[in-house]
Design a protein around this motif. Structure first.
Motif, PDB file in Angstrom:
ATOM      1  N   GLN A 144       3.131   6.409   6.713  1.00 43.15           N
ATOM      2  CA  GLN A 144       1.888   6.821   6.055  1.00 43.15           C
ATOM      3  C   GLN A 144       0.923   5.648   5.959  1.00 43.15           C
ATOM      4  N   LEU A 145       1.463   4.473   5.652  1.00 45.82           N
ATOM      5  CA  LEU A 145       0.623   3.279   5.605  1.00 45.82           C
ATOM      6  C   LEU A 145       0.083   2.971   6.997  1.00 45.82           C
ATOM      7  N   ARG A 146       0.921   3.132   7.986  1.00 43.87           N
ATOM      8  CA  ARG A 146       0.521   2.887   9.376  1.00 43.87           C
ATOM      9  C   ARG A 146      -0.618   3.820   9.788  1.00 43.87           C
ATOM     10  N   ASP A 147      -0.539   5.084   9.366  1.00 46.04           N
ATOM     11  CA  ASP A 147      -1.587   6.055   9.695  1.00 46.04           C
ATOM     12  C   ASP A 147      -2.934   5.650   9.113  1.00 46.04           C
ATOM     13  N   ARG A 148      -2.893   5.003   7.942  1.00 48.92           N
ATOM     14  CA  ARG A 148      -4.156   4.589   7.313  1.00 48.92           C
ATOM     15  C   ARG A 148      -4.865   3.515   8.131  1.00 48.92           C
ATOM     16  N   PHE A 149      -4.123   2.808   8.963  1.00 53.63           N
ATOM     17  CA  PHE A 149      -4.715   1.749   9.779  1.00 53.63           C
ATOM     18  C   PHE A 149      -4.904   2.188  11.234  1.00 53.63           C
ATOM     19  N   SER A 151      -6.712   3.709  14.522  1.00 54.03           N
ATOM     20  CA  SER A 151      -8.068   3.606  15.082  1.00 54.03           C
ATOM     21  C   SER A 151      -8.226   4.656  16.181  1.00 54.03           C
ATOM     22  N   ARG A 240      -6.157   8.758  19.277  1.00 51.44           N
ATOM     23  CA  ARG A 240      -5.849   8.106  17.997  1.00 51.44           C
ATOM     24  C   ARG A 240      -4.712   7.128  18.239  1.00 51.44           C
ATOM     25  N   ALA A 253      -1.556  -5.100   6.841  1.00 47.78           N
ATOM     26  CA  ALA A 253      -1.587  -3.983   5.901  1.00 47.78           C
ATOM     27  C   ALA A 253      -1.102  -4.350   4.501  1.00 47.78           C
TER      28      ALA A 253
END
Length: 466
Positions: A144-149, A151, A240, A253
């Motif tokens: 989930q954290l990875r998805d926030r970053f 591009s 994405r 992150a």
């Protein structure tokens, strides 16, 4: 003044009050003064009309009515104090006798707080979920954290699941384009399910410049719930891209240098969250057991008022902020109006019982609330209301709701006392330690949220809307 109290049932009494007429003197004087300021009589200056003239011109009955209306609240309060009852809500007052110059007699029926015997709660046992954080939980958190970053970058190919596309939309119902059915430049991630049913199938495989038509039931707007013919034109396709799971990502992150440190921190955070959830679950289940043990009669009028308050708060505050009607809410919840009413009544009964039991426990244990505890509770309530602490505090003070907040904190402390004496084990059979006093008090306050619908949030909401 003479008064007597008659118990009609465990939650309602009738007060019978007799007042010698001389005790109405101050209210009679005030009545003449008030009428003097409201009327004019030829030959007399305003405010200087003699009492006998007021009696002749406007009737002694009007003066008596004004005087009695002024005096009744005072006599009622004196009777309540003398009877040593705790009234709930407004009384039903009936004037049974009014003899000019002799006597005022009335009855007042009112709901009262019932007498409750606190049961022996030392034997309460409850089971709660174990605190278990799996590798899969940690991986999901990091993902989930990875998805926030993530591009995006434009691509010249057909759209596929996971791509971010830009589209223009046009919706028709019965062949007519809806006034609010046209949108341009909408970004959508294929497979997210965040737009219209059927759009994923329509756009998958399409490139920039391609169009497709599909049918879908509209989720909002002027034709909500109707089937529409939707034309979608893809104007851009972007891939994405998520960063690689490595130490470089961890440094980008978070404050950690390595991916393993990030994963360890994620595990710790998840454990803390589950421990808090476990504590809340323990409070709620202990409260349920406590309610089962106690005999608590419910005042019927108080219950009806509480049900109506809960419905009002839901419809005019919570749903209003989301732009939903009560009918739409019931449709989303898959409930009938009858099921909703029954559920609301059940919650209200539990809330009233909770407040009565815990308030009695507060008195029994002589629990007090200090300024620091009240301030911490106010901060939490302000956060949940969406207002700043200063705004919320001002609304609470202006609405006279400070005692209500004090009561909430005190009930939380009372429940914490019960939980402390209960046996709490998890699903693995391990004893759960809930000794953290700060956490116990905070989660106890959360567990008592089914108490009667408080006016503090309602007053704060009204002030915010105003």
């Amino acid at each position: 003044m003479k008064s007597a109290v008659e118990t009609l049932n465990p939650t309602r009494v009738r007060l019978t009050v007799e007042v010698p007429f001389e005790e109405l003197k101050d209210s009679l004087d005030a009545a003449y003064k008030k009428i003097n300021q409201q009327v004019t009589v030829k030959g007399f200056r305003k405010g200087k009309i003699p009492a006998r003239v007021i009696d002749q011109r406007f009737g002694r009955g009007a003066v008596l009515e004004e005087a009695v209306n002024d005096a009744l609240p005072r006599f009622y309060t004196d009777a309540v104090n003398e009877a040593e009852v705790n009234p709930l809500g407004q009384p039903d007052v009936d004037i049974t006798e009014l003899k000019d110059g002799e006597l005022l007699a009335f009855t007042a029926e009112v709901d009262i707080r019932p007498s409750i015997e606190i049961p022996d709660y030392s034997g309460i046992e409850v089971t709660v979920d174990a605190v278990e954080v799996t590798d899969e939980d940690v991986a999901k958190s990091v993902e989930q954290l990875r998805d926030r970053f993530a591009s995006t970058s434009p691509v010249e190919r057909a759209a596929a699941e996971g791509d971010v596309i830009t589209v223009d939309l046009e919706a028709k119902v019965d062949g007519e384009v809806l006034a609010d059915g046209v949108a341009e430049g909408v970004q959508y991630t294929i497979g997210s399910g965040e737009l219209l049913d059927g759009i994923d199938e329509a756009v998958t495989g399409k490139s920039a410049g391609d169009e497709a038509t599909f049918t879908s039931v509209l989720k909002g707007g002027s034709a909500e719930g109707k089937e529409a013919e939707v034309t979608v034109k893809v104007t851009a396709v972007a891939a994405r891209e998520v960063p690689e799971l490595d130490d470089e990502f961890a440094q980008m992150a978070s404050e950690f240098d390595t991916l393993e440190e990030l994963r360890a921190d994620s595990r710790k955070r998840l454990e803390n969250m589950k421990q808090y959830d476990q504590a809340t679950q323990a409070q709620e289940r202990v409260l349920d057991e406590l309610i089962k043990l106690a005999e608590v009669p419910i005042p019927e009028k108080l219950l009806e008022d509480e049900v109506n308050t809960r419905k009002h708060n839901l419809e005019h505050h919570q749903l209003g902020q989301m732009g939903l009607t009560i009918d739409k809410y019931l449709e989303i919840q898959g409930k009938t109006a009858e099921e909703f009413d029954a559920e609301t009544r059940e919650q209200a009964v539990k809330g009233i019982k909770t407040q009565f039991i815990l308030d009695e426990l507060v008195n029994k244990e002589k629990l007090n609330v200090n300024q620091e505890e009240l301030t911490e509770h106010l901060m939490r309530r302000a956060a949940s209301s969406g207002m700043s602490p200063d705004q919320f505090a001002q609304a609470v003070v202006e609405g006279g709701q400070v005692p209500m907040l004090v009561g909430e904190v005190a009930r939380g402390k009372a429940l914490a006392v019960v939980v402390e004496s209960a046996k709490v084990v998890d699903t693995n059979g391990e004893t759960v330690d809930l000794d953290d006093e700060d956490e116990a008090g905070e989660t106890a306050e959360a567990a008592t949220e089914d108490a009667p619908a408080d006016k503090a949030d309602e007053k704060a909401a009204e002030k915010s809307e105003g």
